[in-house]
Design an enzyme around this catalytic site. Structure first.
Site, PDB file in Angstrom:
ATOM      1  N   SER A   1      36.881  37.191  44.897  1.00 22.75           N
ATOM      2  CA  SER A   1      35.550  37.783  45.021  1.00 22.75           C
ATOM      3  C   SER A   1      35.017  38.225  43.656  1.00 22.75           C
ATOM      4  O   SER A   1      34.851  37.393  42.761  1.00 22.75           O
ATOM      5  CB  SER A   1      35.602  38.931  46.028  1.00 22.75           C
ATOM      6  OG  SER A   1      34.309  39.321  46.433  1.00 22.75           O
TER       7      SER A   1
ATOM      8  N   ASP B   1      30.983  32.343  54.779  1.00 22.11           N
ATOM      9  CA  ASP B   1      30.818  33.269  53.661  1.00 22.11           C
ATOM     10  C   ASP B   1      29.602  32.818  52.863  1.00 22.11           C
ATOM     11  O   ASP B   1      29.529  31.648  52.472  1.00 22.11           O
ATOM     12  CB  ASP B   1      32.088  33.225  52.797  1.00 22.11           C
ATOM     13  CG  ASP B   1      32.073  34.173  51.607  1.00 22.11           C
ATOM     14  OD1 ASP B   1      31.004  34.708  51.272  1.00 22.11           O
ATOM     15  OD2 ASP B   1      33.132  34.359  50.992  1.00 22.11           O
TER      16      ASP B   1
ATOM     17  N   HIS C   1      35.031  35.975  54.329  1.00 18.56           N
ATOM     18  CA  HIS C   1      35.288  36.682  53.077  1.00 18.56           C
ATOM     19  C   HIS C   1      36.320  37.792  53.312  1.00 18.56           C
ATOM     20  O   HIS C   1      36.282  38.489  54.316  1.00 18.56           O
ATOM     21  CB  HIS C   1      33.982  37.291  52.555  1.00 18.56           C
ATOM     22  CG  HIS C   1      34.050  37.697  51.120  1.00 18.56           C
ATOM     23  ND1 HIS C   1      33.818  36.812  50.098  1.00 18.56           N
ATOM     24  CD2 HIS C   1      34.316  38.898  50.540  1.00 18.56           C
ATOM     25  CE1 HIS C   1      33.939  37.445  48.937  1.00 18.56           C
ATOM     26  NE2 HIS C   1      34.246  38.706  49.176  1.00 18.56           N
TER      27      HIS C   1
END
Length: 312
Positions: free
Chosen positions: A155, A249, A279
Site C-alpha cells: 500500500s 481494490d 486491499h
C-alpha cells in the site's frame, strides 16, 4: 455497480467482516489519534506471532535531524540478502508493530534478513518526510550491507519503495528488485479500477483522497514522482519489479499501468491481479485461501529477486 457478492468468496467476506468489527469503514471520519488507536488495536487482533527460528532486534538509524526506528529480523537459515520492508497505513497509520508478524514470516520463509522501517507519519510530518526516511533507510542499508537489497512494501509502503527505486537509479548499489503489494502509485483516478472499484470493501476512492490530502497538507503536488511514482517521465533503468494487486481494490490499475511503463522503457516487470481479494489482505494470509496463495507468491518473488532471477 460492481457485484462483490459474486467476486468475493465466503472466506474473504468473513475477513472483511472481522476487519470491520475492529476498524469500521467510517474510521476516516474520526480524529487521527482515534484512527491510530483503532488501527493499532486491529493489528494486535490479527497478530499471528513469530515463526520458530526468527530473531528480532529493534534499533534505529541516526540522521542529522532525527532517529528512524527499525526492526531487524534474522533467520537461523539466513542468506546474504536484505529485504527493506516499508509498511502500509495511508501514510498516517502503522509502524514497527503493525506489520511485525508479516516481516517475521517473510524472513522465515525467504531466509533473508528483513529490515522494517518506521518512517515518519502525516499529518505531523508532511510529504516528503516519509519518502526522505525511506531513502535514508536505503542509504543506511547500502552502506552497512555488502549484499543485495530487495525493496518490499504494501500500500503506502509500496508507493515509498517505488519512489526510492526511481530516486536511486544512479546509486552505486541500487536495489536488485522490488515487490510492490497493492501499491498506490498515483494513477489516473478517472478510469480503470478507480472507477470500477471506487466503493470497494476495505478501501474506497474517498479514503484515498483523504490520505492524499493529509499527506500533502492539501497542497497540489502534481508531477512529483516522490509523491506518486507514476508522475515520473522516465521509467528506464528501474530494478526488476513484481506488482501484486487485489482485484477488488481501486488501486489495482496502478499495478498494470506501472508494469506497462517499465516494459515499454525496456525494463522487467510482472503484474499479478489476485482475483476476488481486497486491499489489506496480507492480514488474511492464514485464514483465506486466496490470500495464502498470494502470500506464497510474494515470498517467491522476494526470494527470486534476491537471487537475481525471475521468470519474465
Amino acid at each position: 455497480m460492481t457485484d462483490y457478492i459474486k467476486l468475493i468468496d465466503a472466506e474473504t467476506w468473513a475477513f472483511i467482516e472481522r476487519t470491520n468489527s475492529y476498524y469500521p469503514p467510517d474510521t476516516i471520519d474520526y480524529t487521527i489519534a482515534q484512527q491510530r488507536e483503532i488501527y493499532d488495536r486491529m493489528c494486535r487482533e490479527f497478530f499471528a506471532g513469530y515463526p520458530e527460528g526468527v530473531a528480532v532486534e529493534t534499533s534505529a538509524i541516526a540522521t542529522p535531524t532525527h532517529d528512524i526506528p527499525i526492526r531487524i529480523y534474522r533467520s537461523t537459515l539466513q542468506a546474504a540478502v536484505t529485504v527493506l520492508y516499508v509498511h502500509g497505513g495511508g501514510f498516517i497509520l502503522g509502524g514497527l508493530d503493525s506489520h511485525d508478524d508479516v516481516c517475521a514470516e517473510l524472513c522465515s520463509r525467504t531466509g533473508y534478513e528483513v529490515v522494517s522501517v518506521d518512517y515518519r507519519l502525516a499529518p505531523e510530518h508532511l510529504h516528503p518526510a516519509a519518502f526522505d526516511d525511506a531513502m535514508s533507510a536505503f542509504e543506511w542499508a547500502a552502506a552497512n550491507r555488502d549484499h543485495p537489497i530487495v525493496l518490499c512494501g504494501d500500500s503506502a509502503g509500496g508507493n515509498l519503495c517505488a519512489a526510492v527505486s526511481h530516486a536511486t537509479r544512479g546509486h552505486s548499489k541500487r536495489p536488485v528488485g522490488q515487490v510492490l503489494i497493492y501499491p498506490g502509485l498515483g494513477g489516473n483516478r478517472s478510469k480503470g479500477s478507480y472507477v470500477k472499484h471506487a466503493e470497494a470493501p476495505m478501501l474506497t476512492v474517498r479514503d484515498l483522497e483523504f490520505y492524499k490530502h493529509i499527506r500533502t497538507g492539501g497542497q497540489d503536488r502534481s508531477g512529483d514522482a516522490t509523491l506518486g511514482p507514476l508522475a515520473d517521465t522516465d521509467f528506464s533503468n528501474l530494478p526488476p519489479t513484481v506488482l501484486i494487486t487485489a482485484e477488488c481494490d481501486p488501486l489495482s490499475s496502478d499495478g498494470e499501468t506501472y508494469r506497462d511503463l517499465i516494459i515499454t522503457a525496456g525494463g522487467h516487470a510482472t503484474w499479478f491481479e489476485e482475483p476476488g481479494l481486497v486491499h489489506g489482505y496480507l492480514r488474511a494470509r492464514h485464514t483465506v485461501g486466496r490470500a495464502r496463495t498470494s502470500f506464497t507468491r510474494i515470498v517467491g518473488a522476494v526470494t527470486a529477486l534476491g537471487q537475481g532471477g525471475w521468470r519474465w
